[in-house]
Design a protein around this motif. Structure first.
Motif, mmCIF file in Angstrom:
data_model
loop_
_atom_site.group_PDB
_atom_site.id
_atom_site.type_symbol
_atom_site.label_atom_id
_atom_site.label_comp_id
_atom_site.label_asym_id
_atom_site.label_seq_id
_atom_site.Cartn_x
_atom_site.Cartn_y
_atom_site.Cartn_z
ATOM 1 N N PRO A 194 0.838 -1.206 0.000
ATOM 2 C CA PRO A 194 0.000 0.000 0.000
ATOM 3 C C PRO A 194 0.873 1.256 0.000
ATOM 4 C CG PRO A 194 -0.846 -1.592 1.570
ATOM 5 C CD PRO A 194 0.483 -2.113 1.118
ATOM 6 N N PHE A 195 0.439 2.274 -0.720
ATOM 7 C CA PHE A 195 1.267 3.479 -0.830
ATOM 8 C C PHE A 195 0.391 4.699 -1.050
ATOM 9 C CE2 PHE A 195 0.618 1.961 -5.100
ATOM 10 C CZ PHE A 195 0.590 3.083 -5.910
ATOM 11 N N LYS A 196 0.988 5.846 -0.894
ATOM 12 C CA LYS A 196 0.328 7.094 -1.242
ATOM 13 C C LYS A 196 1.129 7.758 -2.354
ATOM 14 C CE LYS A 196 2.560 9.905 2.398
ATOM 15 N NZ LYS A 196 2.321 10.815 3.539
ATOM 16 N N TRP A 197 0.460 8.574 -3.167
ATOM 17 C CA TRP A 197 1.118 9.193 -4.309
ATOM 18 C C TRP A 197 0.543 10.586 -4.560
ATOM 19 C CZ3 TRP A 197 -1.914 10.781 -8.377
ATOM 20 C CH2 TRP A 197 -3.190 10.203 -8.482
ATOM 21 N N ARG A 198 1.335 11.380 -5.260
ATOM 22 C CA ARG A 198 0.861 12.694 -5.679
ATOM 23 C C ARG A 198 1.769 13.243 -6.777
ATOM 24 N NH1 ARG A 198 2.368 16.941 -0.756
ATOM 25 N NH2 ARG A 198 4.642 16.816 -0.936
ATOM 26 N N PHE A 199 1.252 14.227 -7.506
ATOM 27 C CA PHE A 199 2.041 14.980 -8.474
ATOM 28 C C PHE A 199 2.316 16.363 -7.884
ATOM 29 C CE2 PHE A 199 0.122 11.800 -11.207
ATOM 30 C CZ PHE A 199 1.172 11.471 -12.059
ATOM 31 N N ASP A 200 3.579 16.761 -7.951
ATOM 32 C CA ASP A 200 4.000 18.071 -7.458
ATOM 33 C C ASP A 200 3.578 18.246 -5.992
ATOM 34 O OD1 ASP A 200 4.997 18.610 -10.066
ATOM 35 O OD2 ASP A 200 2.982 19.136 -10.710
ATOM 36 N N ASP A 201 2.896 19.329 -5.689
ATOM 37 C CA ASP A 201 2.482 19.586 -4.304
ATOM 38 C C ASP A 201 0.982 19.400 -4.111
ATOM 39 O OD1 ASP A 201 5.085 20.249 -3.445
ATOM 40 O OD2 ASP A 201 4.879 22.266 -4.277
ATOM 41 N N GLU A 202 0.375 18.598 -4.985
ATOM 42 C CA GLU A 202 -1.055 18.345 -4.862
ATOM 43 C C GLU A 202 -1.322 17.431 -3.663
ATOM 44 O OE1 GLU A 202 -3.395 19.805 -6.704
ATOM 45 O OE2 GLU A 202 -1.815 20.897 -7.783
ATOM 46 N N LYS A 203 -2.592 17.210 -3.353
ATOM 47 C CA LYS A 203 -2.939 16.377 -2.199
ATOM 48 C C LYS A 203 -2.524 14.927 -2.448
ATOM 49 C CE LYS A 203 -7.695 15.201 -3.573
ATOM 50 N NZ LYS A 203 -7.485 13.754 -3.609
ATOM 51 N N TRP A 204 -2.287 14.221 -1.338
ATOM 52 C CA TRP A 204 -1.905 12.819 -1.416
ATOM 53 C C TRP A 204 -3.124 11.948 -1.732
ATOM 54 C CZ3 TRP A 204 2.995 11.188 -1.571
ATOM 55 C CH2 TRP A 204 3.983 12.012 -1.031
ATOM 56 N N ASN A 205 -2.892 10.873 -2.478
ATOM 57 C CA ASN A 205 -3.911 9.862 -2.768
ATOM 58 C C ASN A 205 -3.397 8.520 -2.258
ATOM 59 O OD1 ASN A 205 -5.799 11.380 -4.896
ATOM 60 N ND2 ASN A 205 -3.672 11.885 -5.348
ATOM 61 N N LYS A 206 -4.269 7.710 -1.682
ATOM 62 C CA LYS A 206 -3.841 6.434 -1.102
ATOM 63 C C LYS A 206 -4.302 5.252 -1.953
ATOM 64 C CE LYS A 206 -3.634 7.909 3.750
ATOM 65 N NZ LYS A 206 -4.117 7.630 5.138
ATOM 66 N N VAL A 207 -3.422 4.247 -2.044
ATOM 67 C CA VAL A 207 -3.731 2.975 -2.693
ATOM 68 C C VAL A 207 -3.605 1.906 -1.621
ATOM 69 C CG1 VAL A 207 -3.119 1.338 -4.502
ATOM 70 C CG2 VAL A 207 -2.832 3.796 -4.895
ATOM 71 N N THR A 208 -4.719 1.297 -1.253
ATOM 72 C CA THR A 208 -4.740 0.342 -0.148
ATOM 73 C C THR A 208 -4.747 -1.103 -0.670
ATOM 74 O OG1 THR A 208 -7.149 0.470 -0.072
ATOM 75 C CG2 THR A 208 -5.932 1.994 1.324
ATOM 76 N N ARG A 209 -4.826 -2.043 0.253
ATOM 77 C CA ARG A 209 -4.788 -3.451 -0.123
ATOM 78 C C ARG A 209 -6.082 -3.938 -0.777
ATOM 79 N NH1 ARG A 209 -0.800 -6.891 1.433
ATOM 80 N NH2 ARG A 209 0.839 -6.033 2.764
ATOM 81 N N ASP A 210 -7.102 -3.125 -0.781
ATOM 82 C CA ASP A 210 -8.342 -3.538 -1.437
ATOM 83 C C ASP A 210 -8.448 -3.006 -2.866
ATOM 84 O OD1 ASP A 210 -8.716 -0.881 -0.907
ATOM 85 O OD2 ASP A 210 -10.680 -1.112 0.050
ATOM 86 N N VAL A 211 -7.333 -2.544 -3.420
ATOM 87 C CA VAL A 211 -7.334 -2.032 -4.784
ATOM 88 C C VAL A 211 -7.722 -3.149 -5.752
ATOM 89 C CG1 VAL A 211 -4.875 -2.544 -5.160
ATOM 90 C CG2 VAL A 211 -5.980 -0.741 -6.484
ATOM 91 N N SER A 212 -8.490 -2.810 -6.782
ATOM 92 C CA SER A 212 -8.926 -3.790 -7.781
ATOM 93 C C SER A 212 -7.821 -4.039 -8.806
ATOM 94 C CB SER A 212 -10.185 -3.295 -8.498
ATOM 95 O OG SER A 212 -11.253 -3.154 -7.588
ATOM 96 N N LEU A 213 -7.633 -5.292 -9.146
ATOM 97 C CA LEU A 213 -6.624 -5.685 -10.124
ATOM 98 C C LEU A 213 -7.256 -5.779 -11.509
ATOM 99 C CD1 LEU A 213 -4.892 -8.523 -8.063
ATOM 100 C CD2 LEU A 213 -4.344 -6.078 -8.092
ATOM 101 N N MET A 214 -6.624 -5.174 -12.501
ATOM 102 C CA MET A 214 -7.186 -5.142 -13.845
ATOM 103 C C MET A 214 -6.748 -6.331 -14.690
ATOM 104 S SD MET A 214 -6.683 -1.069 -14.619
ATOM 105 C CE MET A 214 -7.559 -1.129 -16.179
ATOM 106 N N ASP A 215 -5.638 -6.947 -14.348
ATOM 107 C CA ASP A 215 -5.147 -8.118 -15.070
ATOM 108 C C ASP A 215 -4.178 -8.852 -14.163
ATOM 109 O OD1 ASP A 215 -2.885 -6.514 -15.061
ATOM 110 O OD2 ASP A 215 -2.304 -6.999 -17.111
#
Length: 236
Positions: free
Chosen positions: A103-124
């Motif tokens: 699980p991680f958080k991400w952002r571009f530049d100084d925008e707000k953080w977004n979180k990716v948790t363990r319940d993320v859906s897998l596309m393939d």
């Protein structure tokens, strides 16, 4: 009759080919490799436990490698990338990573953080070896201006594993096909067959095979379809 059926089938294939050939594959997108950050405290790509073993496993990853970490003590471990966006616009953001691990958080530049948790859906899912696989996940939509941007991710757990193969920003539809980039072809086929890899249907209004105009404005408005002798008719 059989000759007519063969002709009709061939004609249908030709129309389909004409339709997909009109789709422009040059959709604005940005692709960057996970194993090539501008700065990181992840270990070298050939030192973590989930690196590919052998050429067969490496061939399943974009550029044959991925950024990875395992064990404990890596809460807040980061990777930062400098990317160039080709034009202003709204982009769909995707990552190819190691299953639901890391699980991680991400952002571009100084925008707000977004979180990716363990319940993320897998596309393939592509298996490198037992219990190790690469999966595309959808991270969200972002609005970016033309030019240089900083992308940063930070891990949210202190133990376990995390691996990142590639990242993608695109303004068009994206259907994951392993390590292939948008518009890229594998050119692979079974012996005796040719590779059938049409581009994604953009569902544009000028499609040669679009028959949506036959749809009822409201489903069932004309009643149930019924048989009338050797043909089908609507309820009305």
């Amino acid at each position: 009759m059989k000759r007519f059926q063969k002709f009709f089938t061939l004609a249908s294939i030709v129309v389909c080919l004409m339709a997909v050939s009109t789709y422009c594959q040059e959709i604005p997108h940005v692709w960057w490799e996970g194993e090539n950050p501008d700065s990181t405290d992840f270990p070298p790509v050939d030192k973590h436990a989930f690196r590919p073993f052998g050429q067969d496993q490496a061939d399943k990853l974009s550029n044959g490698k991925w950024l990875g970490i395992h064990g404990g003590g890596h809460l807040g471990s980061f990777a930062e990338y400098q990317i160039i966006v080709p034009e202003n616009g709204n982009y769909s953001f995707y990552s190819r990573k190691f299953w639901k691990h890391g699980p991680f958080k991400w952002r571009f530049d100084d925008e707000k953080w977004n979180k990716v948790t363990r319940d993320v859906s897998l596309m393939d899912g592509i298996s490198l070896r037992k219990h190790v696989g690469a999966n595309w996940v959808y991270l969200g939509d972002v609005k970016l201006s033309e030019g240089e941007h900083t992308f940063r991710l930070e891990l949210l757990e202190d133990k376990g594993a995390a691996c990142f193969d590639a990242f993608l920003l695109t303004q068009g539809p994206f259907v994951p096909r392993g390590k292939l980039k948008p518009g890229q072809k594998s050119n692979k086929s079974h012996p005796g067959y040719f590779a059938w890899e049409p581009p994604i249907d953009p569902l544009s209004e000028d499609s040669l095979i679009d028959m949506s105009f036959l749809n009822e404005s409201e489903a069932g408005v004309n009643g149930f379809v019924r048989r009338d002798g050797d043909r089908f008719v609507l309820g009305n």
